[in-house]
Design an enzyme around this catalytic site. Sequence first.
Site, PDB file in Angstrom:
ATOM      1  N   ASN A 140      -4.365  -8.374   3.469  1.00 17.27           N
ATOM      2  CA  ASN A 140      -4.429  -6.976   3.877  1.00 17.27           C
ATOM      3  C   ASN A 140      -4.343  -6.015   2.698  1.00 17.27           C
ATOM      4  O   ASN A 140      -4.946  -4.955   2.714  1.00 17.27           O
ATOM      5  CB  ASN A 140      -3.305  -6.680   4.870  1.00 17.27           C
ATOM      6  CG  ASN A 140      -3.482  -5.349   5.551  1.00 17.27           C
ATOM      7  OD1 ASN A 140      -4.561  -5.038   6.042  1.00 17.27           O
ATOM      8  ND2 ASN A 140      -2.439  -4.547   5.547  1.00 17.27           N
ATOM      9  N   THR A 169       0.848  -1.190   0.000  1.00 13.69           N
ATOM     10  CA  THR A 169       0.000   0.000   0.000  1.00 13.69           C
ATOM     11  C   THR A 169       0.890   1.249   0.000  1.00 13.69           C
ATOM     12  O   THR A 169       1.879   1.256   0.724  1.00 13.69           O
ATOM     13  CB  THR A 169      -0.880   0.005   1.270  1.00 13.69           C
ATOM     14  OG1 THR A 169      -1.572  -1.239   1.341  1.00 13.69           O
ATOM     15  CG2 THR A 169      -1.856   1.161   1.273  1.00 13.69           C
TER      16      THR A 169
END
Lengths: 1210, 337
Positions: free
Chosen positions: A1021, A41
Amino acid sequence: MIKQNNGMNKMSDEMVTLDANEATAYIAHKVSEVIAIYPITPASTMGEWADEFSMAGKKNIWGMVPEVIELQSEGGAAGTMHGALQTGALTSTFTASQGLLLMMPNLFKIAGELTPSVVHVAARTIAAHALSIFGDHSDVMAMRMTGMAMLCSNSVQEAMDMALIAHSATLESRIPFIHFFDGFRTSHEVQKINQVSPEVIRKMINDERVIEHRNRALSSDKPVIRGTAQNPDVYFQARESCNNFYQACPDIVQKTMVQFAELTGRHYKLFEYHGPEDAERLIIILGSGAETVHETVDKMNDNGEKVGVLKVRLFRPFDMRSLIEAIPETVHSISVLDRTKEPGSSGEPLYNDILAALHENRSESWKFFYQSPRVINGRYGLSSKEFTPPMVKRIYDELKEIKPKNHFTIGIRDDVSKLSLDYDNTGWNAEKGVFEGLFYGLGADGTVSANKNSIKIIGDNTDNFAQGYFVYDSKKSGATTISHLRFGPKPIRSAYLIDKANFIACHQFKFLNQLDVLKNARHGATFLLNAPYHENEVWEHLPHEVQQQIIDKELRFFSIDAFKVARKNGMGTRINTVMQTCFFAISEILPKKEAILLIKDAIKKAYGSKGEKILQSNYAAVDNSIENLFEIKVPKIAESQLTMRPPVPLEAPDFVQKVIAEIIAGNGDDLPVSAFEADGTFPTGTTCWEKRNIALDIPVLEPDICIQCGKCMMVCPHASIRMKAFTGEELEYAPETFKYMDAKGREWPENTKISIQVAPEDCTGCELCVEVCPAKDRKQVNRKALNMAPIEPLLEQEKKNWEYFLKLPEYDRSALKTNTIKGSQFLQPLFEFSGACSGCGETPYIKLITQLFGDRMVIANATGCSSIYGGNLPTTPYTTNKDGYGPAWSNSLFEDNAEFGLGFRVTIDKQQQQARELLLQMNGSIDAGLKNEILNADQSSEPGIYEQRERVAQLKAILANAGTHEARMLSSLVDYLVRKSVWIFGGDGWAYDIGYGGLDHVLASGRDVNILVMDTEVYSNTGGQCSKATPLGAVAKFAAAGKRVSKKDLGLMSVQGGHAYVARIAMGANDMQTMKAITEAERYPGPSIIIAYSHCIAHGYDMKHGLKQQKLAVDSGYWPLFRYDPLKIEAGINPFQLDSKAPNIAFKDYAYNEMRYMMLSKSNPKVAKELMLQAQEKVNERWRIYEHMQSVYEPDKKEEWLSNNADVDN
Amino acid sequence: MNLKTSYLGIPLKNPLVPSASPLSNDKDMVKRLEDAGASAIVMYSLFEEQIIHENNALDHFINNPGNINAEALSYFPEPEVYHNLHAEEYLDQIRDLKETVDIPVIASLNGSSKGGWISYAKNMQEAGADAIELNIYSIAGNPAITALEVEDIYVEDIQTVKKSLHIPVSVKVSPYFSSFGNMAVRLEQAGADGLVLFNRFYQPDIDLEKMEVLPSLDLSSSFEKRLPLRWIAMLRPHLKCSIAATTGIHSAEDVIKMTLVGADITMMASVLLYQGPAVLQKILHEMTLWMEEKEYESLEEMKGAMNSASVSDPSSFERANYIKILQSYRLNFMGKL
């Protein structure tokens, strides 16, 4: 996906609406031959796009489909990139933050070897006192020494343009590039931009340079050696040999920008000045903040000020002369803004470069300034902290001061080191004609996707520019989303959130009680509310604060019962279409009729291929929405007796009230520096104060049916159903509706009662407890001991019952059979109410471990889902028992977690040894009997540990009174005399991929650590990317065409080391085996590893069936349960125990319940079928291996073997 | 021996046709069936409801977890194009089978909506199916719907499909109509080129351990052929369309009996699943022996020789039959005493 122009566009035939990640991936894919990827991310989606482009057969400008390859870490991606470059491929990669750090060693090499390539970075904060997924320049600034050129994009449009300029310039200059833009703020901002056409891309890349690159490749046809080792005699000279390339680079980049401008009309400069020619004050900045400064400058100059902004695009190689030349000679004061922090430095990186340039200008005389500019440095925007026009204005104002503050911070209140500039955030309005809308939704209700869709509709069908930015909270279940949408006639430069909206939509009525949704409403704005009430009753259900704001701000107020409309049209709780229609119906951005046609058109595009039924129900929802939308007549006085709920209960501790509550309420930005510990320490056990109320239905107990088996407690992912045993006397003050039962079983003393109670405000309504409940009403089998019921009528009574339940004493641990399911479930969970997904398959394992060992455990947690639900603010789930004991938890990195945990163990062992030695040396003052008992304590069981704690407490008291230095030293170590349990938690991405080397080493270390691998078979995630745990035949990101190789067998690999306790478990298939494995692993004196099947939202089915799927996985032989205990070898017992039976269902009967397998049969049925066959073969093969393993270790077989081979030994 | 017959207007070399079953999912197996003597093949059923359900689930589980988390905007890579949302795989299999075998291929469609029936049936026709078997499968459990309403649904479905196709259509139905004789005629009038008697349902069972209802389907036994046997015997004289007997056909004897009461073809699945394709050869051989023994020269000659219009006591197929059985049982019982 890059949308093709639909011909309806009025502005240009090349406009697209997308975010910077997609824009960048589009370019990278067009000009690369090899793309090495790894998820992180906020860069993951660049890799995902590249992978999907290749999967869809999209070609680069040379007509080839680029090879996209996923690695085991960013280090691996950089290594592969280096190798691909050295052998002559045009190669790029995408990353951020820690990922970029992992690439760093290779970046030195790639640059040192003058290898053209581009690393696209969605710049993200590097974890320091805390991890943050958000954006700043700390990662890219750490790369300054690598020799990579660094080119910065400030907006989505620039991300596309600079990506191409970087790819072109790297080939011309041979200097490899880092092309970066702000993580989230730019990477995830959706904008309507001009798409660079393939023709332009083609023209920007010079094939001669491509050929030169290929000619430099390592090849056995013309061999050279590169990467030699050099000695003091030559290394220095050779290192200096690249200087000319660096000197030439800025000029090449500028020429490339000129070429680009000729082809597209979009002009860029290395250092781009914006403002009047005679500006007096200047801000120098790079990144999205530059756009905010640009916007502010325009407005300030309109008001007669003389301010300018210098945007730095090419940060390395840093061309001092170009920089100086770009600054107007009238400038007398400069503020350099850095979006990073270099603690202990003379100033942040850009500031130091500017100072050096101005200094050199004095000797080189590139430019004459009327007045030598004064320069100050400021930090802003760390971790995506807001950076707004009022802040910019404040900085310009500071530059007017005779002695402006240097090394300031802006955007925070620093009451500790007093560095921050105060600013007034009011009085700034958006440009006229800009529509600003805020939409409050729940993740699951489709608000964000509807808004993304609206931006496309408006972007594609009007002359407006469009911007969308989406803010998510950090919970994975019941997450709140706030969409910020801007539309306007000019390009939108506002790289900050909307704080004065002319349209506010609240898609969930309950938000009105929790969030001040109208705080950011402009006077006279429109307010759209989804309310479950008749239009005549809506007003009276509003809290007083909301009514007052509607009246004071003279809002137009509209209401719709969107859930009713959605349900009526068979869309469940997805209200996206309904609310989107209402938005268009009242916002007047488009004529209503046209808007409805366009919505329907978008629906057709989205659902058309999926069948007429979905299409028709969406169409009907659109039509029904208009019929059910009402403008509410606003009374003159707010008469509501209802008030908003405080963010935490009033009895919460001080820190929770003062800090955590503010963060929950959305006021975290207002907290001063002094609110925080300087080293990042936070108290544990705070989730219990954040009452989230996200369940629509909760489980209700039927005591007459319940058999008190404890299974519901065991599987609850959020510890929100609990069981306690207590004496009948405790019931004296019980609320009337409090449910209890007589304790069943001979182990209980007389008059023991049992209660099973739900925490109604913490339950997520996942239904796992009801699914697992084995007790059925004999007269009506659909009535179980637990059944789901709507929360509404139960909430108040169950809140009281829960409060009462919490006050009941915990049962004496030492009197419980904690090695049974039932016994263990009377233990207090020391992990509760996490933000994990509703129905999460990981958290039940963690919770169970904290029940068993939580009061003496230390946890090392790999980055991933478990570190986010385990440690993301505002509230964290690890908690303490009544004595204050509980898990201590920390997260180091993604890649080093096993080693991190090993460090815990090494310390604990060493400190225990020191404590023992000190204790031995303490003669006289300590009773010999106590000393002896402490040193020889048996701590293998709960009572043993309890007794040792008591002894240590005695010892502490003695030491406290002793007053000697030795006593103080021993005092600081004495707690280590109680046995500690070291746990290492992480997912498969860590254990199978990025952390495997360390895991392997720790397993071989022989040290007593317990490793729990929560295997979801993807990187959950970051959104379900393929890992080496991903099964053959399943679809995952980076394996869009189905994984072609089978899952790595981490269990068997660990067994083969021979020194570790190894278990593979699946709670839903065999909870007792899970229990045994966890207990044995903890007791085992060396390393233990448990691989736990963890169903996951990324598998694509309703999580309430998670336990059933676990069982099917085991029944099919796909997930054989086993335990391998090396201790048994000594005892002459088979250490390898297979705990599951031979397969009794086909693999596909398990797999095809999950969308990850099913979707391949929809996208590529032939391959799906083939892979399913292979997968079945693999299951069969593995099962045979497991059966064989069992016999390999059978002691009698070993003897048989020895006797058969006796003569060999002789 | 001339075993030729005709079904739905299609000439067949013998009356042995494997019915809709998983066997047809495997191209090699179909080839083996053909080699063993199968005269046509009915493919496994395409369930419209199943397809719609799967497509909805696909949409739900791919899109719903999307955009709820800053780190994971989605959980699946969504392909640009789906190839099997509309049963393309089934159509490919039709094409594949048509290339692999020479015998006629009958596609089987189990649908629920009007639109669905037509589009899927048309696609099957275009893919090369020689005929379509509509597997109309519904349990009339809703007390608010009358028998007539149920029947009308069947009739309308057939009419709709027939209108849009040029290949023949057969209808596979259950016997659970209050007046099946009348229903059969209505089905024929609605345009059915043949009736397949009868459908076997998934019959739920109960798991006593878990106290749960289990959906299950046991393979048929030869005994079960009595039901179609009776109905074909009774209806044959009243129907012009083709009749296929199915359920409980396991041996040459069963085939012969069905042919004698008037079935044009006999369909089998369970016996093939039990014994493999070779059983077809065995049945054909034993049929031939029997026919030779009884001096039949062709199947056509034998067809319907024992239907209700051809036996001496037609009522033996009707209610009287039932009474007689009970009586004979009692006699037996008494006799043993």
